[in-house]
Design an enzyme around this catalytic site. Structure first.
Site, PDB file in Angstrom:
ATOM      1  N   SER A  62       0.964  -1.178  -0.104  1.00 15.76           N
ATOM      2  CA  SER A  62      -0.114   0.104  -0.030  1.00 15.76           C
ATOM      3  C   SER A  62       0.742   1.319  -0.084  1.00 15.76           C
ATOM      4  O   SER A  62       2.149   1.162   0.396  1.00 15.76           O
ATOM      5  CB  SER A  62      -0.765  -0.095   1.285  1.00 15.76           C
ATOM      6  OG  SER A  62      -1.401   1.393   1.197  1.00 15.76           O
ATOM      7  N   TYR A 116      -1.981  -0.742  11.148  1.00 21.98           N
ATOM      8  CA  TYR A 116      -2.009  -0.741   9.724  1.00 21.98           C
ATOM      9  C   TYR A 116      -0.833  -0.132   8.941  1.00 21.98           C
ATOM     10  O   TYR A 116      -0.004  -0.824   8.469  1.00 21.98           O
ATOM     11  CB  TYR A 116      -3.271  -0.214   8.946  1.00 21.98           C
ATOM     12  CG  TYR A 116      -3.049  -0.196   7.605  1.00 21.98           C
ATOM     13  CD1 TYR A 116      -3.675  -1.247   6.926  1.00 21.98           C
ATOM     14  CD2 TYR A 116      -2.888   0.828   6.778  1.00 21.98           C
ATOM     15  CE1 TYR A 116      -3.831  -1.145   5.501  1.00 21.98           C
ATOM     16  CE2 TYR A 116      -2.764   0.908   5.457  1.00 21.98           C
ATOM     17  CZ  TYR A 116      -3.242  -0.240   4.700  1.00 21.98           C
ATOM     18  OH  TYR A 116      -3.293  -0.232   3.234  1.00 21.98           O
TER      19      TYR A 116
END
Length: 343
Positions: free
Chosen positions: A166, A179
């Site tokens: 990501s 995260y």
């Protein structure tokens, strides 16, 4: 390689899981591709993209029903498909996934670690078990996958690992600390593993860094913010990500960024990380103030997701193209300001 709407309905017709006997190995001329997190979003789109090329796809996720539906859609798209329910936070199950694939097809050509979950909320208000689960799925799940397939790749002297990461691996994510920790860690793990495998030039470790992708992931994730969440534009079509993964399988490269704001975000963090993080936090605070209230939820952290669509539907209800272009220019401006502040 586009996938028409009829190829990926949000709820494809159920199909029986293929057994080893059902698979005609004589017809297995295309690549053998293992995809985790394959029951929806990027994983589902990727499975269909490979199937349309005639590949044999091995689909892994926690929910057996969702996998069976995606497997049926892949067979109708022209590929072979094997559904193997797998929880990537359990290393024994990931090892069993690799063994089942080798039993069915005799080899593995591409292994795509695609599972990704999140928990949004103030750090101290998110339960510790939720933080732990995010790390287990996003970081340890990828490590388990690489550990399971690498002996086979080393023996064959070839193979492609694709780690779906990501842009969050390059930029802090306020209110999603676990995260961010998992993605920063995954970037370091992937780069380190690639360096370790430099003596095996035909074994590739590829990293993919998309910006926000229009999948059901945000709606499926854990939410302890008390607010309704929606990803910011501009969003990437999951089919675009799938096409990038297919391309990497044929032509591996170390790092792939996807999305028009990916490079500006990476640049801003590189030259002025505190400034870019502070701006991100202010943008998120503004979004929370406008958002509708929503009860806290653990989402899909501990239970399989119920929906199996590719799209999240956010682009259809998103802002107009002119506003999206303004946001892109804003990202470039942030990068420029960050660069000037660093001089």
């Amino acid at each position: 390689m586009s996938v028409s709407p009829t190829d990926h309905p949000s709820a494809p017709a159920p199909d029986q899981e293929a057994t080893t006997d059902d698979i005609n190995l004589a017809r297995t001329s295309g690549p053998i591709v293992v995809i985790t997190g394959a029951s929806s979003g990027i994983g589902c789109a990727t499975a269909l993209a490979f199937a349309r090329e005639g590949a044999s796809v091995v689909l892994a996720a926690r929910g057996a029903d969702g996998l069976a539906r995606v497997a049926g859609a892949c067979r109708r798209a022209g590929g072979q498909a094997l559904a193997v329910p797998t929880d990537v936070t359990e290393p024994d199950q990931v090892q069993a996934l690799a063994e089942r694939t080798l039993e069915a097809f005799g080899r593995i050509d591409v292994w795509i670690n695609n599972v990704g979950v999140g928990a949004v909320g103030r750090f101290e208000e998110v339960p510790l078990e939720a933080h732990k689960r995010v790390i287990e799925a996003n970081l340890l799940g990828h490590i388990y996958g690489c550990h399971a397939v690498l002996p086979h790749f080393r023996q064959r002297g070839r193979g492609v690992i694709i780690n779906m990461i990501s842009i969050g691996a390059w930029a802090p994510a306020p209110y999603a600390a676990a995260y961010a920790a998992s993605k920063f860690g995954l970037r370091g793990f992937s780069e380190s593993l690639r360096a370790e495998l430099a003596d095996l030039p035909r074994v590739s470790v590829c990293e993919v860094y998309p910006t926000f992708v229009d999948t059901p992931g945000v709606g499926h994730g854990a939410n302890y913010s008390g607010k309704h969440l929606r990803p910011p534009p501009p969003m990437v079509d999951p089919r675009e990500v799938a096409q990038a993964l297919v391309k990497l399988a044929h032509h591996p490269r170390p790092s792939t960024l996807l999305g028009s704001v990916a490079w500006p975000v990476r640049l801003a963090h590189t030259v002025a990380p505190d400034l870019s993080a502070g701006m991100t936090r202010r943008l998120m605070d503004a979004g929370f103030r406008r958002a509708e209230p929503q009860p806290h939820s653990a989402g899909n952290l501990f239970e399989p997701s119920m929906g199996h669509a590719i799209d999240g539907g956010y682009r259809r209800s998103s802002m107009n193209p002119d506003t999206a272009r303004i946001l892109k220019l804003g990202a470039l401006a942030i990068a420029g300001i960050a660069l000037l502040r660093s001089l």
